[in-house]
Design a protein around this motif. Structure first.
Motif, PDB file in Angstrom:
ATOM      1  N   TRP A 178       0.817  -1.213   0.000  1.00 44.25           N
ATOM      2  CA  TRP A 178       0.000   0.000   0.000  1.00 44.25           C
ATOM      3  C   TRP A 178       0.855   1.270   0.000  1.00 44.25           C
ATOM      4  N   LEU A 179       2.165   1.103   0.255  1.00 43.39           N
ATOM      5  CA  LEU A 179       3.068   2.250   0.319  1.00 43.39           C
ATOM      6  C   LEU A 179       3.549   2.565  -1.099  1.00 43.39           C
ATOM      7  N   ASN A 180       2.723   3.303  -1.856  1.00 43.59           N
ATOM      8  CA  ASN A 180       3.054   3.609  -3.247  1.00 43.59           C
ATOM      9  C   ASN A 180       2.741   5.077  -3.542  1.00 43.59           C
ATOM     10  N   ALA A 181       3.173   5.544  -4.686  1.00 48.13           N
ATOM     11  CA  ALA A 181       3.061   6.963  -5.027  1.00 48.13           C
ATOM     12  C   ALA A 181       1.616   7.425  -5.178  1.00 48.13           C
ATOM     13  N   ARG A 228       6.154   7.029  10.397  1.00 50.74           N
ATOM     14  CA  ARG A 228       5.460   7.304  11.664  1.00 50.74           C
ATOM     15  C   ARG A 228       4.034   7.814  11.440  1.00 50.74           C
ATOM     16  N   PHE A 229       3.753   8.330  10.242  1.00 49.47           N
ATOM     17  CA  PHE A 229       2.405   8.808   9.952  1.00 49.47           C
ATOM     18  C   PHE A 229       1.497   7.691   9.418  1.00 49.47           C
ATOM     19  N   TYR A 230       2.036   6.485   9.339  1.00 46.36           N
ATOM     20  CA  TYR A 230       1.260   5.360   8.807  1.00 46.36           C
ATOM     21  C   TYR A 230       1.211   4.188   9.784  1.00 46.36           C
ATOM     22  N   ILE A 231       1.427   4.451  11.050  1.00 45.10           N
ATOM     23  CA  ILE A 231       1.496   3.377  12.048  1.00 45.10           C
ATOM     24  C   ILE A 231       0.223   2.512  12.071  1.00 45.10           C
ATOM     25  N   GLU A 249      -1.681   1.699   9.616  1.00 45.29           N
ATOM     26  CA  GLU A 249      -1.641   0.805   8.452  1.00 45.29           C
ATOM     27  C   GLU A 249      -0.583  -0.274   8.621  1.00 45.29           C
ATOM     28  N   VAL A 250       0.545   0.084   9.260  1.00 42.10           N
ATOM     29  CA  VAL A 250       1.615  -0.887   9.456  1.00 42.10           C
ATOM     30  C   VAL A 250       1.183  -1.950  10.461  1.00 42.10           C
ATOM     31  N   TYR A 251       0.432  -1.539  11.500  1.00 40.67           N
ATOM     32  CA  TYR A 251       0.017  -2.469  12.570  1.00 40.67           C
ATOM     33  C   TYR A 251      -1.495  -2.407  12.752  1.00 40.67           C
ATOM     34  N   PRO A 252      -2.239  -2.993  11.817  1.00 41.03           N
ATOM     35  CA  PRO A 252      -3.703  -2.891  11.845  1.00 41.03           C
ATOM     36  C   PRO A 252      -4.356  -3.559  13.055  1.00 41.03           C
ATOM     37  N   ALA A 253      -3.651  -4.486  13.716  1.00 46.08           N
ATOM     38  CA  ALA A 253      -4.246  -5.203  14.844  1.00 46.08           C
ATOM     39  C   ALA A 253      -4.000  -4.519  16.187  1.00 46.08           C
ATOM     40  N   LEU A 254      -3.147  -3.504  16.216  1.00 43.43           N
ATOM     41  CA  LEU A 254      -2.785  -2.861  17.486  1.00 43.43           C
ATOM     42  C   LEU A 254      -3.726  -1.708  17.821  1.00 43.43           C
ATOM     43  N   THR A 309      -4.146  10.064   9.358  1.00 46.37           N
ATOM     44  CA  THR A 309      -3.277   9.923   8.187  1.00 46.37           C
ATOM     45  C   THR A 309      -3.804  10.753   7.018  1.00 46.37           C
ATOM     46  N   GLY A 310      -5.114  10.838   6.896  1.00 45.38           N
ATOM     47  CA  GLY A 310      -5.711  11.675   5.859  1.00 45.38           C
ATOM     48  C   GLY A 310      -5.397  13.151   6.072  1.00 45.38           C
ATOM     49  N   ILE A 311      -5.372  13.586   7.333  1.00 38.16           N
ATOM     50  CA  ILE A 311      -4.999  14.979   7.642  1.00 38.16           C
ATOM     51  C   ILE A 311      -3.556  15.237   7.211  1.00 38.16           C
ATOM     52  N   TYR A 312      -2.692  14.265   7.512  1.00 33.69           N
ATOM     53  CA  TYR A 312      -1.282  14.378   7.116  1.00 33.69           C
ATOM     54  C   TYR A 312      -1.154  14.484   5.601  1.00 33.69           C
ATOM     55  N   HIS A 313      -1.909  13.656   4.867  1.00 32.14           N
ATOM     56  CA  HIS A 313      -1.870  13.694   3.408  1.00 32.14           C
ATOM     57  C   HIS A 313      -2.305  15.074   2.895  1.00 32.14           C
ATOM     58  N   TYR A 314      -3.343  15.645   3.507  1.00 33.78           N
ATOM     59  CA  TYR A 314      -3.848  16.952   3.074  1.00 33.78           C
ATOM     60  C   TYR A 314      -2.746  18.002   3.140  1.00 33.78           C
TER      61      TYR A 314
END
Length: 466
Positions: free
Chosen positions: A228-231, A276-279, A281-286, A368-373
């Motif tokens: 999922w980490l793509n341009a 760090r802005f995608y934690i 997504e990296v750990y969906p179960a935590l 994460t959406g706020i960060y993307h904005y």
């Protein structure tokens, strides 16, 4: 004027004035007169020194000649037009010249310091190569890692203490994990989630399979595994495809070198830095995780961080606005209307490096959406220039819970820190260029970090890590 105190003051005032005139005489290339002034200054200083040593005041007889001789020289300076106005103008010119020299030296020092900080020491490069060799040549190392996967259930157990580190530095990461384990009351409940890059993936796996950290569970992943980490999803990766962005960060030749080198450091486009802005997504179960930078050392049990009430906020962090330069206006461009209309310039800044994240609230509020904005809005670098902290301040604005300052002590990589604060601190942060594993590290702070390095380890000795 016959008072002993007046004689002493008169000599002292003459000396102060004469010292200024020496500078002007030298700049006027009147070296003979400068020498005469200097000689008379020394004579007057000797008189004052003798009086102080014997603890009795100056007498008229012993000081009269010196005062008259100095007065004569000062009169000559007046005849040479070394008057106050001329002196002030020349001193101002001298000050300006010295300030320019200091600025040049400061710029060079900053540049060389930045270059030194970015270099990988030969010993750490050797460590990575040697561990990669061990991983691919020694089946037992891979077997040890496979055997440890019996505790894979721990990786998603919400009752345990979950920490995450994103790093390509094996030794630094090892210190973070080891220091946490040594000071933990329940190391068997500690789980470290480590993400690195393709180059360091095998060495990291080798190191953490060969070494036991008091029963701490360590998971090693590589950033290339995240599809999922793509341009199309990540603005920073999209920016990397832009030619202007590449020139700005990797060559810096599109603005006549007006931008300081620290703003053009390519590490600020590293996905390990922005992960760090995608934690979530990296750990969906935590549900909750403590994020640690790789340039910290832990010196107390930090499991109580997981029981801190964030009061509905997403980010728990130590604020850094004890001084005004750590407020929002220091990091953001308030001449831009988008920044000016959304953020209080006097809002308190906080630190990345030791953060408690409530991932349930994070997902609920689409952080994460706020960060993307904000990343999309800053494609021309007009909102901020440097690093991940400015977008972090924007992203977590109104979503950050202040923690007790003793949880996170900053500055060990660039300044002097109060020893009392260091003694009380739970996490010590070597933020700045002077990292403890580099030769430019601040010597008095290195032992706090080095105590968690096993220099007797055969691989470290082979690579001359010291």
């Amino acid at each position: 004027m016959l008072s002993p105190t007046s004689l002493t003051r008169q000599l002292s005032d003459q000396i102060a004035l004469a010292k200024s005139l020496v500078v002007i005489a030298k700049e006027s290339n009147n070296l003979q007169f400068a020498w005469e002034l200097s000689a008379q200054i020394r004579n007057s200083q000797i008189l004052l020194s003798n009086a102080a040593t014997r603890r009795s005041p100056l007498t008229i007889s012993e000081s009269e000649t010196a005062i008259k001789d100095m007065a004569l020289l000062l009169y000559q300076a007046q005849q040479l037009h070394y008057d106050s106005a001329t002196m002030i103008m020349r001193l101002k010119a001298k000050i300006q010249s010295l300030e320019e020299q200091m600025s040049t030296v400061s710029d060079k020092s900053s540049k060389y310091g930045q270059i030194a900080a970015e270099e990988v020491p030969k010993s750490l490069y050797c460590l990575g190569v040697r561990l990669a060799t061990e991983w691919f040549r020694n089946p037992s190392v891979q077997r040890k890692l496979a055997e440890r996967k019996v505790s894979v259930w721990k990786l998603a157990d919400s009752s345990l203490y979950h920490f995450c580190i994103f790093s390509d530095n094996i030794l630094a990461t090892s210190v973070v994990i080891n220091s946490t384990a040594v000071n933990s009351k329940h190391p068997e409940k500690v789980v470290f989630h480590l993400v690195t890059d393709e180059v360091n993936y095998a060495p990291m796996k080798a190191w953490f399979s060969m070494n036991d950290f008091r029963g701490v569970t360590v998971e090693v992943q590589k950033i290339e595994e995240f599809s999922w980490l793509n341009a199309s999803y990540v603005p920073v990766l999209k920016q990397l495809q832009d030619s202007d962005t590449k020139n700005y960060y990797f060559s810096g030749n599109n603005d006549d070198n007006k931008t300081p080198i620290k703003f053009r450091n390519p590490k600020y486009l590293s996905m390990l830095n922005h992960l760090r802005f995608y934690i979530p997504e990296v750990y969906p179960a935590l549900k909750k995780v403590v994020f640690l930078d790789d340039d910290v050392v832990v010196q107390k049990d930090i499991s109580p961080l997981f029981s801190i009430d964030l009061n509905g906020n997403v980010n728990g962090a130590v604020e850094t606005c004890m001084e005004t330069f750590h407020r929002y206006h220091k990091y953001l461009n308030y001449s831009h209307p988008l920044i000016r209309s959304h953020f209080d310039p006097d809002a308190c800044g906080w630190a990345f490096g030791m953060n408690v994240f409530d991932l349930v609230e994070w997902r609920k509020r689409n952080v994460t959406g706020i960060y993307h904005y904000w990343q999309e809005k800053n494609i021309d670098r007009t909102l901020w220039k440097l690093g991940t902290l400015p977008p972090g301040l924007l992203t977590f604005y109104g979503l950050t819970e202040p923690l007790d300052p003793s949880w996170h002590i900053l500055g060990l990589g660039y300044t002097n820190v109060d020893p009392k604060l260091i003694g009380k601190g739970a996490v010590l942060h070597y933020n700045g260029n002077s990292k403890p594993w580099l030769k430019i590290g601040i010597e008095k702070y290195k032992p706090l970090w080095e105590k968690y390095v096993d220099y007797d380890h055969p691989i470290l000795q082979h690579c001359n890590v010291h």
